[in-house]
Design a protein around this motif. Sequence first.
Motif, PDB file in Angstrom:
ATOM      1  N   ARG B  46      -2.441  -1.222   0.479  1.00  0.00           N
ATOM      2  CA  ARG B  46      -3.003  -0.171   0.413  1.00  0.00           C
ATOM      3  C   ARG B  46      -4.012   0.599  -0.577  1.00  0.00           C
ATOM      4  O   ARG B  46      -5.349   0.904  -0.528  1.00  0.00           O
ATOM      5  N   SER B  49      -6.246  -1.739  -2.203  1.00  0.00           N
ATOM      6  CA  SER B  49      -8.020  -1.568  -0.694  1.00  0.00           C
ATOM      7  C   SER B  49      -8.445  -0.461  -1.427  1.00  0.00           C
ATOM      8  O   SER B  49      -9.424  -0.208  -1.215  1.00  0.00           O
ATOM      9  N   ILE B  51      -7.472   2.400  -0.401  1.00  0.00           N
ATOM     10  CA  ILE B  51      -7.244   3.882   0.530  1.00  0.00           C
ATOM     11  C   ILE B  51      -6.245   4.049  -0.185  1.00  0.00           C
ATOM     12  O   ILE B  51      -5.865   5.347   0.801  1.00  0.00           O
ATOM     13  N   ALA B  71     -12.771   3.075  -1.667  1.00  0.00           N
ATOM     14  CA  ALA B  71     -12.083   1.650  -0.664  1.00  0.00           C
ATOM     15  C   ALA B  71     -13.288   0.858  -0.587  1.00  0.00           C
ATOM     16  O   ALA B  71     -13.859  -0.433  -0.241  1.00  0.00           O
ATOM     17  N   ALA B  72     -15.179   1.396   0.338  1.00  0.00           N
ATOM     18  CA  ALA B  72     -15.687   0.883   0.503  1.00  0.00           C
ATOM     19  C   ALA B  72     -16.495  -0.109  -0.279  1.00  0.00           C
ATOM     20  O   ALA B  72     -16.931  -1.406   0.189  1.00  0.00           O
ATOM     21  N   LYS B  73     -16.974   0.178  -1.325  1.00  0.00           N
ATOM     22  CA  LYS B  73     -16.857  -0.703  -2.605  1.00  0.00           C
ATOM     23  C   LYS B  73     -16.136  -1.735  -2.942  1.00  0.00           C
ATOM     24  O   LYS B  73     -16.764  -2.952  -3.141  1.00  0.00           O
ATOM     25  N   VAL B  75     -14.558  -3.683  -0.384  1.00  0.00           N
ATOM     26  CA  VAL B  75     -15.085  -4.860   0.518  1.00  0.00           C
ATOM     27  C   VAL B  75     -16.332  -5.508  -0.015  1.00  0.00           C
ATOM     28  O   VAL B  75     -16.548  -6.439  -0.944  1.00  0.00           O
ATOM     29  N   GLN B  81      -8.775  -6.435   3.185  1.00  0.00           N
ATOM     30  CA  GLN B  81      -7.446  -6.356   4.383  1.00  0.00           C
ATOM     31  C   GLN B  81      -7.484  -6.844   5.130  1.00  0.00           C
ATOM     32  O   GLN B  81      -8.773  -6.216   5.781  1.00  0.00           O
ATOM     33  N   GLN B  87      -5.217  -3.060  13.566  1.00  0.00           N
ATOM     34  CA  GLN B  87      -6.574  -1.850  13.721  1.00  0.00           C
ATOM     35  C   GLN B  87      -7.619  -1.982  13.671  1.00  0.00           C
ATOM     36  O   GLN B  87      -8.585  -2.089  12.911  1.00  0.00           O
ATOM     37  N   ILE B  88      -7.576  -2.708  14.933  1.00  0.00           N
ATOM     38  CA  ILE B  88      -9.198  -3.242  15.308  1.00  0.00           C
ATOM     39  C   ILE B  88     -10.045  -1.874  16.166  1.00  0.00           C
ATOM     40  O   ILE B  88      -9.211  -1.114  15.961  1.00  0.00           O
ATOM     41  N   GLY B 101     -17.386  -5.912  10.864  1.00  0.00           N
ATOM     42  CA  GLY B 101     -16.197  -6.589   9.668  1.00  0.00           C
ATOM     43  C   GLY B 101     -17.582  -6.790   8.512  1.00  0.00           C
ATOM     44  O   GLY B 101     -17.347  -7.081   7.046  1.00  0.00           O
TER      45      GLY B 101
END
Lengths: 290, 234, 382
Positions: B46, B49, B51, B71-73, B75, B81, B87-88, B101
């Motif tokens: 975590r 990533s 978060i 976190a978003a950056k 990705v 991750q 966690q779908i 995705g």
Amino acid sequence: MVDFLQFLVAGLSQGAIYALVGLGFSVIYRATHIVNFAQGEFVMIGGLGTAGALSFALPMPLAILSALVAGCVAALVLDLIVIRLARFAPALLLIIVTIGASVALRGAAQLAWGRNFHSIPSPFGSEPLHVYGVAIMPQVILILVTTVGAVVGLQWFFRRTRFGQAMLAAAINPTAASLVGIELRHVYTATFLIAGLLGMIAGLLITPLAMVHFESGLAFSLKGFAAAILGGLGSVPGVVAGGLLLGVVESLSAGYVSSAYKDAIAFLLIIVVLLTRPEGVFGRRSTGRV
Amino acid sequence: MLLQVDGLSCRYGRVSAVNDVSLAVREGTIVAIVGSNGAGKTTLLRTLSGIHDAAAGCIVFAGSDITRLAAAKRVAVGLVQVPEGRQIFGALSVEENLKLGAYTRPANEISAGLEQVFVLFPVLAERRAGEAGALSGGEQQMLAIGRALMAQPRLLLLDEPSLGLAPMMVEFILEKIVELNRRGLSVVVVEQNASLALEIAHDAYVLETGRVVKSGEACALLRDPAVVEAYLGG
Amino acid sequence: MSIINRSLAVLGLVLVTCGATQAQTSKPIKVGVFVAVTGPGSFLGDASKKTFELYTQQFNKNGGVDGRQIELVLYDSKTNPKEAASLARKLIDQDQVDVLIGANTTGEAMAVVPFVEEANIPFIALAGGSVVVDPVKKWVFKTPHTDQMSVEKIYAQLRKEKRSKVALLSGAAGYDQSCRKNAKELSARLGIDIVSDEQHGSGDTDVTTQLTKIRGSGADALIYCGAGAPSALVARNYKQLGLTLPLYMTVGVASQAYIEAAGPAAEGSRVTGSAILAFADMMQDDPIYNVSRSLHDGYVASYKEEPSAFSGYAYDALLLTVEALRRAGTTDKAKVRDALEGLKNIPGVNGIYNFSATDHLGFSADSMWIVEVKDGRYRKVD
Ligand SMILES: Nc1ncnc2c1ncn2[C@@H]1O[C@H](COP(=O)(O)OP(=O)(O)OP(=O)(O)O)[C@@H](O)[C@H]1O
Ligand SMILES: [Mg+2]
């Protein structure tokens, strides 16, 4: 029969307004689990802001635009405060913060637009249409059409656009949303803006029929919240149905039972719904949501 | 080094969960992180990533320090991750999940990405319009991996991909991970089921109460008597 | 402005200044006022505040009370009874005023009454509710017409027109409900039949359902028991449904604001209130013509708007205070109270006041007018 239809017209037009306000509650609640009790104030800002701008002899489109800008600024400030606090404050405190925000917005509105009631002209004038003896204001038709349009537009936005999908995803599971690269900050801001716009649209629609003043928001908050609860806070069609149901129940109980008890009957309905179907009349029992 | 972690510590309030962890991931390899329940594996991922905030230490990914990156950056730069428990987005369709995705990718890459995922996991193509929440556990894990792949990762972080799956499904998923790695994807896989992870990994780290207690080549750890006794059931 | 005008203005200023210096030899008389400048009653309080400020100045310019100036101490009670009570205490204890005037709403007035009776200070209330002076309270007087008078006046008019079946529509506020109660109680005695009794909530934005029911009730007149802005909503919905039975509104509506808010929908509706509403129709030989004119002309000149019935209540309160002080010849509170109670035949904007030990309102429904909106103005109905 004519009376019944007249009651129905009144119920549906009021209900559509409740639905728009209720959708605002729903959009914010879904994304943040916050019940924003300042929601009704945006109805007031939409109506009063436009009326205020008209008094400076602005043309109608500009007047509406200026009200929307004022409301969006208010929504952004609200978003900033509430989401900042949300990091460490419990939900109850956040709800109290939104109540405080509604008081502040009322105060600001009083300073900006005074204490008087204001109205704005309807684009279709003030002469009613008569259909089989039922008097229908053209504005009422505009209310219904706009509400349908807003619902279709919202559904399209959430189902068909990337950002709309991102908002849904963030509502379902914020952590997973971050892990696919969705900026939650942007989602929350958009949530407050959309909710604010829905409220202001309701304000623009109702003000030509009724009148608004700085304290009008409170009643809209209550009715909109009730609509959202009836429909199950989560679903767009549910909240719309909840709003229309609330409006029609109010009107019919005023028409056939007693106008003194119409609000009591409506709230009784809500309590019965909460006890028997906590997910709302039209809500789904939540599945697969974390 | 694709990923270089130095002296990383993480805490929940006053409780320390990860303590002074250093590790490295070479480009093109699979790295296993094993450890018992509550060792701090999930917390570590975590934090990688973004978060969870790092309390100390630094994370360098593909040459740049990302310790404070949102976190978003992360990705967007290729660190993706597959979280513990999949966690779908259960209320959305399989296809909508996959498209989300690719949220950080340009829109014109989406259809090619979908094709790749459907080739890897044909069952997802069959279920593409169905609600993700209605998938079986194994299918959900495929969807979670597929969703991560849609972001075109350079390094894939997998948190307990075998959790709750039938043995055949575990094998299938691990085969796919190996296949992805052969095509050049770097992978960090966290597992309680240590032998599985060590068998497919190049390098490995053993985590105990938040600290790295052993590290080295995976095949060497598989033969280490202490590791065998503690994690591979004697 | 011409040279002559300008010099006249300067001269006037000099005279006023001299007057002031002279008056300063004796201590000013302190009049404490609390009105609802903000809050739901602001449409009442705003007119009151403007009137007090304008006419205190005017009375002082005309020499005050036998040379003594009047000092106005005015606060905003925010239409809140608790606030009103604490302001009343502040005015009595800290500001040490000689007379107390205020309370635009009945709730505020009743909250203040206990303090007034304890402090033994004359109090003139600006609130409509008859409870304020019924039963009579030694230290409490009031100037406005009551909702009850409005109803009496309307019923009398209806009988004249041979109408007897009345539909009531009322809001939820205190005034509305008091009016509704009085309308029901008076109906039997005055030969009126209430055939429909509808209500609306305080935030409601539509009353077409209630009006549709009234349309089917067989009523030949509609009385709206309410005040302020909702009246405009009632007028609009009434027009939309094309109702033809006459629409009556009470003194709670009696201001220009109603016509502005309802727009063309106000045309033809009837309102009870002071004659000042239709000042243009007032006869010169009317005993209250002069006093009405003095309020009307001054108010229009200063504020560029027509005075409402609510300006009249404030004006009369001030006028009665000055008259009583003059007659008492002192600020001794008991003597001023006695002088107030002894006032007879005093023409005010609302009517001719005749106070007595058993009547602290001092006039009857006769002094009220029924006016009708014609071409955007109130005109007298005979
Ligand atoms: N949200 C939290 N708040 C407080 N403590 C936590 C939290 N999450 C985890 N912890 C603690 O941090 C430590 C590490 O937990 P973590 O979930 O990272 O372990 P793990 O190795 O992933 O375990 P598992 O094999 O059960 O998944 C544990 O002691 C756990 O109790
Ligand atoms: Mg874990």
